[in-house]
Design an enzyme around this catalytic site. Structure first.
Site, PDB file in Angstrom:
ATOM      1  N   HIS A 123     -22.920 -28.525  65.213  1.00 33.73           N
ATOM      2  CA  HIS A 123     -23.218 -27.041  64.377  1.00 33.73           C
ATOM      3  C   HIS A 123     -23.452 -28.415  63.527  1.00 33.73           C
ATOM      4  CE1 HIS A 123     -22.692 -25.356  60.444  1.00 33.73           C
ATOM      5  NE2 HIS A 123     -22.524 -24.014  61.004  1.00 33.73           N
ATOM      6  N   ASP A 200     -14.897 -33.220  63.948  1.00 32.60           N
ATOM      7  CA  ASP A 200     -15.533 -31.944  63.067  1.00 32.60           C
ATOM      8  C   ASP A 200     -14.478 -30.826  63.260  1.00 32.60           C
ATOM      9  OD1 ASP A 200     -16.109 -29.391  62.604  1.00 32.60           O
ATOM     10  OD2 ASP A 200     -18.591 -29.937  63.019  1.00 32.60           O
ATOM     11  N   GLN A 203     -13.621 -25.880  63.839  1.00 31.62           N
ATOM     12  CA  GLN A 203     -13.437 -24.602  64.883  1.00 31.62           C
ATOM     13  C   GLN A 203     -11.537 -24.808  64.853  1.00 31.62           C
ATOM     14  OE1 GLN A 203     -14.502 -21.794  65.343  1.00 31.62           O
ATOM     15  NE2 GLN A 203     -16.211 -22.010  63.982  1.00 31.62           N
ATOM     16  N   LYS A 226     -11.935 -21.467  57.070  1.00 35.55           N
ATOM     17  CA  LYS A 226     -11.728 -20.639  58.718  1.00 35.55           C
ATOM     18  C   LYS A 226     -10.264 -20.629  59.045  1.00 35.55           C
ATOM     19  CE  LYS A 226     -16.458 -22.474  60.134  1.00 35.55           C
ATOM     20  NZ  LYS A 226     -16.653 -21.386  60.310  1.00 35.55           N
ATOM     21  N   CYS A 364     -25.816 -22.038  64.131  1.00 30.65           N
ATOM     22  CA  CYS A 364     -26.341 -23.524  63.600  1.00 30.65           C
ATOM     23  C   CYS A 364     -26.267 -24.388  64.042  1.00 30.65           C
ATOM     24  CB  CYS A 364     -25.658 -23.519  61.958  1.00 30.65           C
ATOM     25  SG  CYS A 364     -25.988 -22.059  60.599  1.00 30.65           S
TER      26      CYS A 364
HETATM   27  C1  LIG Z   1     -17.911 -26.333  64.332  1.00 32.64           C
HETATM   28  C2  LIG Z   1     -18.479 -26.230  62.374  1.00 32.64           C
HETATM   29  N1  LIG Z   1     -18.944 -27.167  62.121  1.00 32.64           N
HETATM   30  C3  LIG Z   1     -18.796 -27.381  60.405  1.00 32.64           C
HETATM   31  C4  LIG Z   1     -18.699 -25.912  60.349  1.00 32.64           C
HETATM   32  C5  LIG Z   1     -19.839 -26.110  58.786  1.00 32.64           C
HETATM   33  O1  LIG Z   1     -18.252 -25.227  57.622  1.00 32.64           O
HETATM   34  P1  LIG Z   1     -18.778 -24.905  56.862  1.00 32.64           P
HETATM   35  O2  LIG Z   1     -19.794 -24.050  56.393  1.00 32.64           O
HETATM   36  O3  LIG Z   1     -17.416 -23.604  56.027  1.00 32.64           O
HETATM   37  O4  LIG Z   1     -18.843 -26.655  55.549  1.00 32.64           O
HETATM   38  C6  LIG Z   1     -18.983 -25.221  61.376  1.00 32.64           C
HETATM   39  C7  LIG Z   1     -19.129 -23.449  60.854  1.00 32.64           C
HETATM   40  O5  LIG Z   1     -19.253 -22.433  61.080  1.00 32.64           O
HETATM   41  C8  LIG Z   1     -18.176 -24.758  62.088  1.00 32.64           C
HETATM   42  O6  LIG Z   1     -18.403 -24.210  63.254  1.00 32.64           O
END
Ligand SMILES: Cc1ncc(COP(=O)(O)O)c(C=O)c1O
Length: 406
Positions: A123, A200, A203, A226, A364
């Protein structure tokens, strides 16, 4: 003691989620973007605001003490969930902020020519902070390439690990395709090279391991929203010794021991990283989400969602011109589709008209989509409340839509 615990429940149905109950026609297939909220979480936030709410850490009165106990209790609850110590848990606004914190604070130690390995599955939240850091200090961001299937190219990864590698940043599961990288092998190799690791978990935290001792990463980041918790709260886990050595990244109240114009002394971690009034009720809501989750058999839950994904993709394989991205990789219950002869945006609009909420776009994750040769996909991601009937309705709607668009 464990024998006295009630048996785990299998799955939460729609009745646990007030929004889904109020909108019985809605088929929500966007849990990878954010999960719907169980009543238990809404109740916990409301109870906190109506009974125990005050600012934390500062007040001498009883109400402030109760609010502080609730906030620090939430930190302890998250620590238990992650099998970590409470002082290894920093509350942030979300996963994005947690990663930016590491880049801004831990990243200060990087020098020109140091290398940061970032997988192509990521992401943007796990790419751009490293690019900003590299621009500040002259470090180099090296993308870890993928193979044709859309999985990490392990041979290339091993070749990239070198004497200048300082950090590995990698996802537990790719949000755009669901792909789960072979994390155990990748983290072990990084550790063997003395490389600091950040996972990260945005997910992965729902289905994959959230035991920090088993995972063995130095940093782990996720968002509460999430994981059935509120928006505006995220978690950075940082291995104790590492976190204690890191400088503050934002200044203000709460993160100091003493302030004077001759020199300011900073608080210990984790308070050192929590400048200003923190997301208090959101932390309480997140702790309630973890309590709520702990009633369920999460292994069963994952199998349920994977079975729905299988049902969906078996149905799609009978349709002309529908392609599932990274189909041959091991995936979380996320299916990313593109179509020969139809634009994903048009398909999503048709689905929306049938009360099917599915996400469309580049999620993203532009480098991943570019590697797979598409600019946007229709992404369907499952939650525990989804059913086989939801999937049947989606398949019927997709067949009808693709006929109309043909
Ligand atoms: C794999 C991953 N990393 C980071 C994020 C960023 O999360 P947030 O927008 O809640 O900070 C997301 C959000 O969709 C994600 O799917």
């Amino acid at each position: 003691m464990d024998s006295q615990r009630p048996p785990l429940r299998t799955l939460p149905g729609r009745d646990q989620f007030p929004l889904l109950q109020a909108q019985p026609e809605l088929i929500y297939l966007d849990s990878a973007a954010t999960s719907q909220k169980p009543l238990a979480v809404l109740d916990a936030e409301r109870d906190f605001y109506t009974r125990d709410y005050a600012n934390v850490h500062r007040g001498s009165y009883q109400l402030a003490a109760r609010a502080t106990a609730a906030y620090e209790g939430a930190r302890a609850r998250v620590a238990r969930f992650l099998n970590a110590e409470a002082d290894e848990i920093v509350f942030t606004r979300g996963c994005t902020e947690a990663i930016n914190l590491v880049a801004a604070s831990w990243g200060c130690s990087l020098k020109a020519g140091d290398e940061i390995l970032v997988s192509t599955l990521e992401h943007h939240a796990n790419i751009v902070p490293w690019q900003l850091l590299a621009a500040r200090c002259g470090a180099i961001v090296r993308p870890i390439p993928l193979n044709q299937d859309g999985q990490i190219d392990l041979a290339a990864f091993h070749r990239l690990l070198g004497p200048r590698t300082r950090l590995l940043a990698i996802t537990q599961a790719a949000n755009a395709t669901g792909t789960r990288p072979p994390l155990a092998e990748i983290l072990a190799a990084a550790r063997a090279h003395g490389v600091t690791t950040l996972v990260d978990g945005a997910q992965g935290v729902v289905h994959d391991t959230h035991d920090m001792q088993a995972l063995g990463a130095d940093f782990y980041a996720f968002s509460g929203h999430k994981l059935f918790g509120p928006t505006g709260i995220g978690v950075l886990y940082g291995r104790g010794a590492l976190l204690q050595d890191m400088p503050p990244w934002q200044g203000g109240g709460e993160m100091i021991e003493s302030v004077s114009f001759d020199g300011t002394r900073f608080a210990e971690a984790p308070q050192r990283f929590e400048a200003g009034t923190p997301p208090i009720a959101q932390a309480v809501g997140l702790a309630a989400a973890l309590d709520w989750l702990s009633q369920y058999d999460l292994a069963h839950w994952e199998l349920h969602e994977l079975a729905l994904q299988h049902q969906l993709e078996a149905g799609l394989s009978l349709m002309q011109g529908v392609h599932v991205l990274a189909r041959h990789t091991e995936r979380a219950p996320i299916s990313s589709l593109h179509f020969s002869g139809a634009h994903p945006y048009d398909v999503a609009q048709f689905l929306d008209a049938r009360s099917i909420a599915a996400r469309v776009g580049q999620h993203c994750a532009q480098p991943l989509l570019a590697h797979l040769g598409v600019s946007s996909t229709l992404r369907l991601s499952f939650g525990p409340h989804n059913t086989t009937s939801d999937v049947e309705q989606v398949l019927a709607a997709l067949a009808e839509t693709l006929d109309l668009l043909a």
